[in-house]
Design a protein around this motif. Sequence first.
Motif, mmCIF file in Angstrom:
data_model
loop_
_atom_site.group_PDB
_atom_site.id
_atom_site.type_symbol
_atom_site.label_atom_id
_atom_site.label_comp_id
_atom_site.label_asym_id
_atom_site.label_seq_id
_atom_site.Cartn_x
_atom_site.Cartn_y
_atom_site.Cartn_z
ATOM 1 N N LEU A 230 27.827 42.115 34.962
ATOM 2 C CA LEU A 230 28.916 42.430 35.879
ATOM 3 C C LEU A 230 29.681 41.153 36.184
ATOM 4 N N ARG A 231 31.000 41.189 35.981
ATOM 5 C CA ARG A 231 31.862 40.050 36.257
ATOM 6 C C ARG A 231 33.179 40.550 36.840
ATOM 7 N N THR A 232 34.017 39.610 37.275
ATOM 8 C CA THR A 232 35.401 39.930 37.578
ATOM 9 C C THR A 232 36.273 39.364 36.475
ATOM 10 N N MET A 233 37.482 39.924 36.373
ATOM 11 C CA MET A 233 38.404 39.472 35.329
ATOM 12 C C MET A 233 39.828 39.475 35.886
ATOM 13 N N ALA A 234 40.542 38.376 35.671
ATOM 14 C CA ALA A 234 41.931 38.286 36.096
ATOM 15 C C ALA A 234 42.819 39.090 35.148
ATOM 16 N N VAL A 235 44.055 39.335 35.559
ATOM 17 C CA VAL A 235 44.954 40.131 34.732
ATOM 18 C C VAL A 235 45.283 39.433 33.410
ATOM 19 N N ASP A 236 45.088 38.116 33.353
ATOM 20 C CA ASP A 236 45.334 37.412 32.093
ATOM 21 C C ASP A 236 44.090 37.352 31.214
ATOM 22 N N GLY A 237 43.032 38.057 31.612
ATOM 23 C CA GLY A 237 41.817 38.102 30.804
ATOM 24 C C GLY A 237 40.786 37.058 31.147
ATOM 25 N N THR A 238 41.101 36.125 32.052
ATOM 26 C CA THR A 238 40.134 35.095 32.436
ATOM 27 C C THR A 238 38.983 35.724 33.221
ATOM 28 N N GLN A 239 37.774 35.513 32.732
ATOM 29 C CA GLN A 239 36.601 36.100 33.372
ATOM 30 C C GLN A 239 36.026 35.169 34.424
ATOM 31 N N GLY A 240 35.534 35.772 35.509
ATOM 32 C CA GLY A 240 34.850 35.023 36.535
ATOM 33 C C GLY A 240 33.403 34.794 36.153
ATOM 34 N N PRO A 241 32.640 34.090 36.983
ATOM 35 C CA PRO A 241 31.231 33.824 36.691
ATOM 36 C C PRO A 241 30.402 35.104 36.727
ATOM 37 N N LEU A 242 29.241 35.040 36.111
ATOM 38 C CA LEU A 242 28.318 36.177 36.101
ATOM 39 C C LEU A 242 27.906 36.510 37.534
ATOM 40 N N LEU A 243 28.074 37.794 37.911
ATOM 41 C CA LEU A 243 27.649 38.245 39.227
ATOM 42 C C LEU A 243 26.222 38.778 39.208
ATOM 43 N N GLY A 244 25.860 39.443 38.128
ATOM 44 C CA GLY A 244 24.510 39.985 38.037
ATOM 45 C C GLY A 244 24.345 40.802 36.775
ATOM 46 N N VAL A 245 23.077 41.079 36.446
ATOM 47 C CA VAL A 245 22.730 41.930 35.309
ATOM 48 C C VAL A 245 22.257 43.268 35.856
#
Length: 379
Positions: A230-245
């Motif tokens: 599970l992660r977040t992703m910006a509208v330009d496709g940049t992914q945030g850090p891992l939140l959890g499995v």
Amino acid sequence: MRVRFLSGCLGLLAWMGTQAVCAAPTLYAVNPFGNAGDAPGTFGLYALHPADGSVMASHTITVPSRTIIGANGLTMDPGTHVAYAIVRAQGVSGRLLVTLDLSTGVGTEVGNLGDNFSSIAFRADGQLLGVTGDGATVPETLYTIDKATATTALAVPLGNGADGEVIAYNPLTDELHHFSGNGTAIHERFPATAPYTPITPVSTGSREVFGAVWDPSQNRFYVTDIASELRTMAVDGTQGPLLGVMVNDLRGLILQLDQTLAFTPTPTAVAGMAPVGLVATAGPSTQPVVFSTPSASTICTVSGSQVTYVGPGTCTLVAEQAGDASYAAAPAVSVDVLVTAAPPASVSAQPVPTLGTWALGSLAGLLGVFGLRRQRTGA
């Protein structure tokens, strides 16, 4: 004044002269690989904490007269706040569209979509859209879907990718984001209304996206992928850090954020006073605050946002705010107001009768006559 919370929540958000309560933010997801409910990762529907993907609740999906073996699409109608899911039923060709109670997993069949749809999303006007998977008769194609009948109509062929097809709606730009492929995973965006072009490439990645949903509090997507991450992703496709499995490769996401509702009317009132306007600090959902009272009408009545205190006693006032596609309902706040009896009407003092100038003159003259007669008599 006593304040009671009519629904439970994870914590108290504020106590600054007003009372506020909260609902837990929740990320809902479905399991495409099973619905047995006999092990942590085999339920059909999950409520997850968006901070780390941990399981808050899990349910087996049930639909009358069907045996559900998995689900791979989930979204919520922004107008009615009804959740819709794509489910796979044993012995049924194609995928079924169902409405789904997120608190129980109980589904109601809408109809057969007629092909192997992999993802669904609502746009702002309440139109449901869906995309077919790579195993469909007509793969990688976007359709509009009648949410009342499950009837589909061709919107536009998508292509651009291999395994998996996921769509998610961005309300800020009124666009659909399309995720497709594994190894080389394509991320593109296009208008959410006809003619659904042009398609604009956003980014590429290495992992297949299984689910995505817009988070209005961050202006980012939550995404799940083939690694159960599970992660977040910006509208330009940049992914945030891992939140959890997560417990499984979950798909089709709905996000409901918490919202607060603060409500503090005057702690005391007097029966018979003019109607009083009720004001509450609402949460960010699109729904209005609704006021009511369970008290007997001999104490107080509520009409719209006005309360009328009728008689002495305890008036219980309730403020509620429903949720929407992004925010959960705020737990209702109940406040007790002490209503005292109106003071008795004061009796006006009666003026002491007085003699007017004419009456005084007449009296003086009369007394003068009596005095004169007395003088003559005494003579």
